[in-house]
Design a protein around this motif. Structure first.
Motif, PDB file in Angstrom:
ATOM      1  N   GLU A 170     -31.700  74.521  39.464  1.00  0.00           N
ATOM      2  CA  GLU A 170     -31.403  75.509  40.497  1.00  0.00           C
ATOM      3  C   GLU A 170     -31.863  75.005  41.877  1.00  0.00           C
ATOM      4  OE1 GLU A 170     -29.624  78.150  40.508  1.00  0.00           O
ATOM      5  OE2 GLU A 170     -30.198  78.983  42.463  1.00  0.00           O
ATOM      6  N   LYS A 171     -32.995  74.325  41.887  1.00  0.00           N
ATOM      7  CA  LYS A 171     -33.516  73.778  43.150  1.00  0.00           C
ATOM      8  C   LYS A 171     -32.547  72.779  43.774  1.00  0.00           C
ATOM      9  CE  LYS A 171     -38.220  73.770  44.484  1.00  0.00           C
ATOM     10  NZ  LYS A 171     -39.052  74.662  43.672  1.00  0.00           N
ATOM     11  N   GLU A 172     -32.026  71.884  42.929  1.00  0.00           N
ATOM     12  CA  GLU A 172     -31.075  70.896  43.437  1.00  0.00           C
ATOM     13  C   GLU A 172     -29.793  71.581  43.904  1.00  0.00           C
ATOM     14  OE1 GLU A 172     -31.634  66.870  40.923  1.00  0.00           O
ATOM     15  OE2 GLU A 172     -31.365  68.676  39.725  1.00  0.00           O
ATOM     16  N   MET A 173     -29.431  72.632  43.139  1.00  0.00           N
ATOM     17  CA  MET A 173     -28.212  73.358  43.476  1.00  0.00           C
ATOM     18  C   MET A 173     -28.340  74.022  44.846  1.00  0.00           C
ATOM     19  SD  MET A 173     -25.241  73.777  42.147  1.00  0.00           S
ATOM     20  CE  MET A 173     -23.941  74.471  43.170  1.00  0.00           C
ATOM     21  N   GLN A 174     -29.545  74.540  45.153  1.00  0.00           N
ATOM     22  CA  GLN A 174     -29.761  75.170  46.460  1.00  0.00           C
ATOM     23  C   GLN A 174     -29.524  74.180  47.595  1.00  0.00           C
ATOM     24  OE1 GLN A 174     -33.698  76.700  45.943  1.00  0.00           O
ATOM     25  NE2 GLN A 174     -32.982  78.585  44.997  1.00  0.00           N
ATOM     26  N   LYS A 175     -29.791  72.886  47.296  1.00  0.00           N
ATOM     27  CA  LYS A 175     -29.576  71.885  48.349  1.00  0.00           C
ATOM     28  C   LYS A 175     -28.104  71.552  48.515  1.00  0.00           C
ATOM     29  CE  LYS A 175     -34.086  69.825  47.900  1.00  0.00           C
ATOM     30  NZ  LYS A 175     -34.757  69.000  46.881  1.00  0.00           N
ATOM     31  N   ILE A 176     -27.305  71.875  47.494  1.00  0.00           N
ATOM     32  CA  ILE A 176     -25.856  71.621  47.587  1.00  0.00           C
ATOM     33  C   ILE A 176     -25.170  72.776  48.332  1.00  0.00           C
ATOM     34  CG2 ILE A 176     -23.744  71.424  46.240  1.00  0.00           C
ATOM     35  CD1 ILE A 176     -25.042  69.095  45.334  1.00  0.00           C
TER      36      ILE A 176
ATOM     37  N   LEU B 258     -31.168  75.868  59.644  1.00  0.00           N
ATOM     38  CA  LEU B 258     -32.618  75.738  59.430  1.00  0.00           C
ATOM     39  C   LEU B 258     -32.975  75.528  57.960  1.00  0.00           C
ATOM     40  CD1 LEU B 258     -33.945  78.443  61.907  1.00  0.00           C
ATOM     41  CD2 LEU B 258     -34.461  75.996  61.969  1.00  0.00           C
ATOM     42  N   ILE B 259     -32.184  76.142  57.070  1.00  0.00           N
ATOM     43  CA  ILE B 259     -32.483  76.000  55.643  1.00  0.00           C
ATOM     44  C   ILE B 259     -32.359  74.533  55.211  1.00  0.00           C
ATOM     45  CG2 ILE B 259     -31.590  76.492  53.324  1.00  0.00           C
ATOM     46  CD1 ILE B 259     -30.944  79.311  54.267  1.00  0.00           C
ATOM     47  N   HIS B 260     -31.354  73.860  55.745  1.00  0.00           N
ATOM     48  CA  HIS B 260     -31.062  72.522  55.227  1.00  0.00           C
ATOM     49  C   HIS B 260     -31.509  71.376  56.118  1.00  0.00           C
ATOM     50  CE1 HIS B 260     -28.878  74.000  51.783  1.00  0.00           C
ATOM     51  NE2 HIS B 260     -28.287  74.878  52.557  1.00  0.00           N
ATOM     52  N   ARG B 261     -31.876  71.686  57.351  1.00  0.00           N
ATOM     53  CA  ARG B 261     -32.239  70.584  58.227  1.00  0.00           C
ATOM     54  C   ARG B 261     -33.626  70.787  58.778  1.00  0.00           C
ATOM     55  NH1 ARG B 261     -27.129  69.359  62.128  1.00  0.00           N
ATOM     56  NH2 ARG B 261     -25.544  69.364  60.501  1.00  0.00           N
TER      57      ARG B 261
END
Lengths: 326, 297
Positions: free
Chosen positions: A80-86, A117-120
Motif C-alpha cells: 500500500e505504501k508503494e501504491m501511495q507513491k504511484i 506537496l505529497i509527492h515532492r
C-alpha cells in the motif's frame, strides 16, 4: 512494442450478503505510451470498477486477481505504501462529479498544491506556484486570483479543470478519466475534453477514458474497448469500431446514439431488457437475451474473445457468419 | 465597437472570496441572542475570576461576630453561618465551577474526537469496539457511576473534572463518528486517496475540518451539562469538597436558609442557571452560523 500499462486476466469480485458478484471477468488489455484508450459500456458494465481496481481504490469487499504491469511493476502485488507513491504521481485520476470531488473547506489552489506537496520535496510557495502554473495549463483564466478561491466559487466546468490540474500536477504518465464529462453541461463537455487533449499533447500523457458516451469518444480516442456485464466484448481502433462493427452489442450501442439528422417524432432506439445479474450469470452469451441476432446456441455456449481482424477482437459466436454489422 | 468579454472567464470573480469560516463568523455576529449571550458570558467569567479581588475579605476568612448577615455594602451577598463573605465565595465558587467545566469539555472533546474519528474512519471491528464501549458507558446510570467514582476520585476540582470527562466524551465521540462516516464516503476523500494521500492526512486534513462545526456546537452543550453535573454532585456532597467553594456546594451549605434568607440559596443557583442559558444561546447561534445551508443573513 512495450506497453505503458498491460493488464492480464483482471477479475474483480465483490463479496455481498447474497454471494460473490463478478463485476469484472478476465479482462485483459494494454495501453501504449501516448495513446488514448476509451473504455465504453453502460452502467454496471465494470468499466469504473476496472479503473478503481487499477488504482487499488476499491474497498475491502472487493477481491482482485490478475496482473497489471505499469512501468515495469505489478500494481496488484506492491505494498500500500508503494501504491501511495504511484497514485497522484505516476497515475492521475479524474472523477465523474467535480461538484463533490473537491473539498469544500479548502481553496482550489490549496488542493492542487497539496498533491504536489505529497509527492515532492518542496516548499509551500513552490507548490502554490506550481498550482498556478497548472491552472493556467488547464485553461482556468486569471489563475493568480482563482488560486485563492473556494470550490463553490467555481462552475462545474471550472471545477473539472481544477480536478485535471490536480491529476496532472506531478506530470504522471497515465491519466485515468472516469466519466469526466458526465456531470457537465453538453456545451462544457467539449471544452473539458479539449483541455484533456491539449494537456495530453503538452506533457505526453497516456489517457484511459472511461465513458458511456460513444459520441464523446468519436473525436478523441485512438482505440476503443467495449465492455458489457464485466466482460470485454469488442476492442479495436476507433474507426473499426465505428465503421466495421463486429459485435452485436457495440452495434446496438451505436444505434442508440441519437442522430442529429433525425426526423422529429421518431422514437429513440434503445436496447431492450436489462444486463444480466452478475451474481449468477446465465450460462451462454451474456448479451444473448437482448441480442437481435441470438440463436439457440448463444443461450448455451459462452463465446470467447476472438480475433476478427487486425488488432480487432470481438466476443460473439456468430461473428464470422454475421460479418460487419450495420 | 465594444469589446466582447468572455463571460466564462469572468464568472465568480466579482465578489471577494470569503472562506467558510468568514461567512460563518458573519452569520454568527448577526445572531443577536448569541452575541448578547457571549458578551454576558464573558462578563460573568471575568467576574468569577477577578471580582473577588475587589473585596477586602478572603474566601475562607471566618468572622464569627458577623454570622448570617444580610447583603450590605461591605458584604454584597451577605455572610454564611461562620461569617465568611458570600460574595467572594460565590465568585470563587463560580470560578471553580467554570474551571471544572472547561477542563471537562477540553478533555472530553479530545478523547471523543480522537476515538470518534478512529471509529468512524476505520470502521469494522475498531468501530464495533469503540461503539460498544460508548453504549456501555451510556447505559450505566450516570449518576450512580458518578457518585461512586466521585466518592473515590472526586474531592478536588481536577479529580472531579477527570471523572466527568470519562463520562461525557461519549456524546462527542458519537457526533464525530457520525460526521466522519458521512464524509469518508464523499468523493473528495476518494480523490484525495487517488492522489496518494495517506490515511492520517486524509483524516486530519480532509475530514476533521468538516467536523469542527458540529464539535463546536457539541462543546457548548457539554459546557452546560458539565456545570450542571458538577453542581449536582457538589450539592449532593459527592463533588468538590469544602472549604473549596463551587456553585453546587454553596447551594448545599445554605439550603437550610431557603425560608429566612432565600437570596443566599438563589444567588449561586442564579449563576448556574444563567451560565447554562447563555451557553445554550451561544450554541444555538453557532449551530445556525456553521450550517452551510443556513439561509440566515
Amino acid at each position: 512494442m512495450t506497453f505503458l500499462l498491460d493488464v492480464k486476466g483482471l477479475n474483480v469480485r465483490f463479496r455481498t450478503e447474497f454471494g460473490l458478484v463478478h463485476a469484472v471477468n478476465e479482462v485483459s488489455f494494454s495501453v501504449s505510451k501516448g495513446e488514448t484508450l476509451a473504455v465504453v459500456g453502460e452502467s454496471g458494465s465494470g468499466k469504473s470498477v476496472t479503473a478503481l481496481a487499477l488504482m487499488r481504490l476499491l474497498d475491502r469487499t472487493a477481491l482482485i486477481d490478475g496482473e497489471a504491469s505499469f512501468e515495469g511493476v505489478n500494481l496488484f502485488t506492491m505494498s500500500e505504501k508503494e501504491m501511495q507513491k504511484i497514485r497522484g504521481a505516476r497515475i492521475g485520476m479524474i472523477f465523474q462529479d467535480p461538484m463533490t470531488a473537491l473539498n469544500p473547506v479548502f481553496t482550489v489552489g490549496d488542493q492542487i498544491a497539496e498533491v504536489v506537496l505529497i509527492h515532492r520535496d518542496c516548499t509551500k510557495q513552490e507548490a502554490k506556484t506550481r498550482a498556478i502554473e497548472m491552472m493556467g495549463l488547464v485553461g482556468i483564466p486569471d489563475s493568480r486570483r482563482r488560486v485563492d478561491q473556494y470550490p463553490h466559487e467555481f462552475s462545474g466546468g471550472m471545477r473539472q479543470r481544477a480536478m485535471i490540474a490536480m491529476a496532472i500536477a506531478n506530470s504522471p504518465s497515465l491519466l485515468i478519466a472516469d466519466e469526466p464529462t458526465t456531470a457537465l453541461d453538453v456545451t462544457v463537455q467539449a471544452q473539458v475534453m479539449e483541455v484533456i487533449r491539449s494537456v495530453q499533447e503538452s506533457i505526453g500523457l497516456t489517457v484511459m477514458l472511461i465513458t458511456h458516451d460513444l459520441g464523446l469518444v468519436a473525436g478523441f480516442a485512438d482505440r476503443i474497448q467495449v465492455m458489457y456485464a464485466g466482460q470485454l466484448v469488442e476492442t479495436a481502433e476507433r474507426d473499426r469500431i465505428f465503421y466495421e462493427t463486429r459485435n452485436p452489442y457495440t452495434r446496438a450501442l451505436l444505434d442508440s446514439i441519437p442522430s442529429q439528422l433525425g426526423v422529429p417524432g421518431t422514437e429513440l432506439k434503445t436496447i431492450g431488457g436489462n444486463p444480466p445479474s452478475l451474481l449468477s450469470p446465465p450460462p451462454g452469451c451474456l448479451f444473448q437475451p437482448r441480442c437481435v441476432h441470438a440463436t439457440e446456441d448463444c443461450r448455451m455456449t459462452r463465446p470467447e474473445l476472438k480475433s476478427v481482424g487486425q488488432n480487432h477482437l470481438s466476443r460473439c459466436l456468430r461473428s464470422s457468419d454475421l460479418g460487419v454489422l450495420r | 465597437m465594444t469589446d466582447l468579454v468572455d463571460v466564462n472567464s469572468r464568472e465568480g470573480l466579482g465578489a471577494e472570496s470569503l472562506s467558510f469560516g468568514r461567512l460563518a463568523l458573519r452569520r454568527f455576529v448577526r445572531h443577536r441572542p448569541a452575541i448578547v449571550s457571549l458578551f454576558l458570558l464573558i462578563l460573568m467569567v471575568l467576574a468569577f475570576f477577578f471580582a473577588g479581588r475587589l473585596s477586602n475579605f478572603a474566601f475562607d476568612a471566618v468572622d464569627v461576630t458577623k454570622r448570617l448577615e444580610n447583603p450590605s455594602r461591605e458584604h454584597p451577598f451577605g455572610t454564611d453561618e461562620i461569617g465568611r463573605d458570600l460574595f467572594v465565595r460565590t465568585m470563587l465558587g463560580g470560578q471553580y465551577s467554570v474551571r471544572v467545566a472547561l477542563q471537562v469539555s477540553l478533555l472530553a472533546t479530545a478523547i471523543g474526537t480522537i476515538l470518534g474519528a478512529i471509529a468512524g474512519y476505520f470502521g469494522r471491528w475498531v468501530d464495533t469496539a469503540i461503539s460498544q464501549m460508548i453504549n456501555l458507558i451510556l447505559i450505566v446510570p450516570a449518576l450512580i457511576v458518578l457518585a461512586v467514582f466521585a466518592q473515590r476520585f472526586g474531592g478536588s476540582p481536577v479529580g472531579l473534572a477527570l471523572v466527568l470527562s470519562g463520562l461525557l466524551w461519549t456524546r462527542i465521540a458519537r457526533v464525530v463518528r457520525g460526521v466522519v462516516m458521512q464524509y469518508k464516503e464523499q468523493e473528495f476523500v476518494l480523490a484525495a486517496k487517488a492522489v496518494g494521500a495517506k490515511p492520517g492526512r486524509i483524516v486530519a486534513r480532509h475530514i476533521l475540518p468538516n467536523v469542527v462545526g458540529s464539535v463546536l456546537v457539541e462543546i457548548t452543550l457539554l459546557l452546560g451539562t458539565a456545570i450542571v453535573l458538577e453542581s449536582t454532585l457538589s450539592f449532593l456532597g459527592l463533588g468538590v469538597q469544602p472549604p473549596i467553594p463551587t456553585l453546587g456546594n454553596l447551594i448545599q451549605q445554605s439550603k437550610g436558609a431557603i425560608d429566612d434568607a432565600p437570596l443566599r440559596v438563589l444567588l449561586p443557583g442564579f449563576f448556574v442557571v444563567f451560565f447554562v442559558l447563555f451557553i445554550n444561546f451561544l450554541g444555538d447561534g453557532l449551530r445556525d452560523a456553521l450550517d452551510p445551508r443556513s439561509k440566515r443573513q
